[in-house]
Design an enzyme around this catalytic site. Sequence first.
Site, PDB file in Angstrom:
ATOM      1  N   THR A   1      -3.263   5.431  -4.041  1.00 16.96           N
ATOM      2  CA  THR A   1      -2.153   6.168  -3.402  1.00 16.96           C
ATOM      3  C   THR A   1      -0.845   5.959  -4.166  1.00 16.96           C
ATOM      4  O   THR A   1      -0.065   6.897  -4.313  1.00 16.96           O
ATOM      5  CB  THR A   1      -1.972   5.708  -1.946  1.00 16.96           C
ATOM      6  OG1 THR A   1      -1.890   4.287  -1.915  1.00 16.96           O
ATOM      7  CG2 THR A   1      -3.122   6.147  -1.088  1.00 16.96           C
ATOM      8  N   THR A   2      -0.629   4.750  -4.675  1.00 19.84           N
ATOM      9  CA  THR A   2       0.594   4.492  -5.440  1.00 19.84           C
ATOM     10  C   THR A   2       0.510   5.179  -6.800  1.00 19.84           C
ATOM     11  O   THR A   2       1.467   5.827  -7.235  1.00 19.84           O
ATOM     12  CB  THR A   2       0.803   2.968  -5.632  1.00 19.84           C
ATOM     13  OG1 THR A   2       0.733   2.337  -4.356  1.00 19.84           O
ATOM     14  CG2 THR A   2       2.146   2.669  -6.259  1.00 19.84           C
TER      15      THR A   2
ATOM     16  N   ASP B   1       0.854  -1.190   0.000  1.00 17.28           N
ATOM     17  CA  ASP B   1       0.000   0.000   0.000  1.00 17.28           C
ATOM     18  C   ASP B   1       0.890   1.240   0.000  1.00 17.28           C
ATOM     19  O   ASP B   1       1.670   1.450   0.939  1.00 17.28           O
ATOM     20  CB  ASP B   1      -0.894  -0.029   1.250  1.00 17.28           C
ATOM     21  CG  ASP B   1      -1.811   1.184   1.307  1.00 17.28           C
ATOM     22  OD1 ASP B   1      -2.510   1.429   0.316  1.00 17.28           O
ATOM     23  OD2 ASP B   1      -1.808   1.887   2.332  1.00 17.28           O
TER      24      ASP B   1
ATOM     25  N   ASP C   1      -9.177  -0.274   2.099  1.00 17.71           N
ATOM     26  CA  ASP C   1      -9.138   0.407   0.798  1.00 17.71           C
ATOM     27  C   ASP C   1     -10.400   0.095  -0.008  1.00 17.71           C
ATOM     28  O   ASP C   1     -11.029   0.988  -0.577  1.00 17.71           O
ATOM     29  CB  ASP C   1      -7.902  -0.029  -0.004  1.00 17.71           C
ATOM     30  CG  ASP C   1      -6.626   0.630   0.504  1.00 17.71           C
ATOM     31  OD1 ASP C   1      -6.715   1.381   1.486  1.00 17.71           O
ATOM     32  OD2 ASP C   1      -5.545   0.385  -0.060  1.00 17.71           O
TER      33      ASP C   1
END
Length: 535
Positions: A99-100, A66, A392
């Site tokens: 997020t990545t 994550d 998530d």
Amino acid sequence: MASLSMAPVNIFKSGADEEKAETARLSSFVGAIAIGDLVKSTLGPKGMDKILLSGGKSGTVTVTNDGATILKAIGVDNPAAKVLVDMSKVQDDEVGDGTTSVTVLAAELLREAELLIARKIHPQTIISGWRKATQTAREALREAAADHSNDPARFQEDLLNIARTTLSSKLLTHHKDHFSQLAVDAVMRLKGSGNLEAIHVIKKLGGSLTDSYLDEGFLLDKKIGVNQPKRLENAKILIANTGMDTDKIKIFGSRVRVDSTAKVAEIELAEKEKMKEKVERILKHGINCFINRQLIYNYPEQLFAQAGVMAIEHADFAGVERLALVTGGEITSTFEHPEMVKLGHCKLIEEVMIGEDTLIHFSGVAMGEACTVVLRGATQQILDEAERSLHDALCVLAQTVKEPRTVYGGGCSEMLMAKAVTDLANRTPGKEAVAMESFAKALRMLPTIIADNAGYDSADLVAQLRAAHQENKTTSGLNMSEGAVGDMVELGITESFQVKRQMLLSASEAAEMILRVDNIIKAAPRKRVPDHHPC
């Protein structure tokens, strides 16, 4: 005199540092690109994991892919890198996923900007081109988005596909059908409120990930007091945060002189009477269950048992807060006015066994949408990563219920946006067109990295994907199971429109902000002054 005026004048305190123009810009680019390179290997369904080892004696081990968790755990000193770390946190808080992607896109934009600046294109020209490109990409994404909220069956299928797509890049990818159904059921129980506080996640070691299940009620990981009822129907619950341990003398910092031990017994008796009065005041509320955040000592526990009241002690703060929310009660600290206290209600309280542990199960709570997800797994690291993955998925689904539009994943949306931006660049005269082309190139890097991480020939796959989009096959994307270009509609690779839009806007804004920098001024470190007057 003239030569004196040309000498550099230092206006900063000694110890302060300044980086100017190209040096400052290079420092920013290097820091941001390094952050992007750190997390990009975790992108996509075949992304790799990182082990984070915390400092200190405990040396906690975290295994995750994550982006937000990785970036939160590392300490960065570079100012531009800190901007990207903060941006990934915002993405995590806003939409819960991507997020990545957002970090990698911002880093790729800055990588392109570095090449443009080397070609003597001014940062403001690049920013102007990027802004137009962002607007065009956003419109292309909006046009490609589909909304099936009017058709419950199709919308349910969309939610399942989004959950599967979100989980496919996580630890739970091998059990994604089981967990996506579990996540959709939990979010659908919220009836559109999107209040994830009503979904409680409990982690219990043992069993395997497939033993995880959704419980329609609330589970509290605590024990019921001694000699008290273990099963209670139509419970009236008083939730409190009060000290129930005054049956012991607590006179700190003072000295009590007594003639004999009989006097000590008198003080203890007075304390007991005080405690008894407090318990009687609590019982006047007409309750049959008392839950306290703090400890309940033996004497009050005995009094509750005699009154036939179930008492639960040391329910941690998060547990008490959530319990108050789901049972419709309020947390109380004083008990003089029973008529002003709002009690919690539920149909049944009983003990249940999960693995080797006993938990308290509240069913038929006032807040009907409340539920508990029980996660099982072989190690604590697996449980922690499963919780992050499920969180998530739940966040994305809750956002999708509020904003029901969906887009296709697998690099399809990025290629669509890149095509729209390239078309705009072809129509735009001047240097801004070069900046737009660089924006499109950065967008195309996302499917490239996804293919690279899976071990496929990214140049060939992305060229095929680009050609498919030029032929107006607008639902084409990367099929990472077979290493080929596939139709995302057939494969069911769907993503939330909200996640994609937030990713695009956050990345372009952060990259633009870093690109504007032409000076980095570091304050002088504080000097340690020896303390000549110790207290």
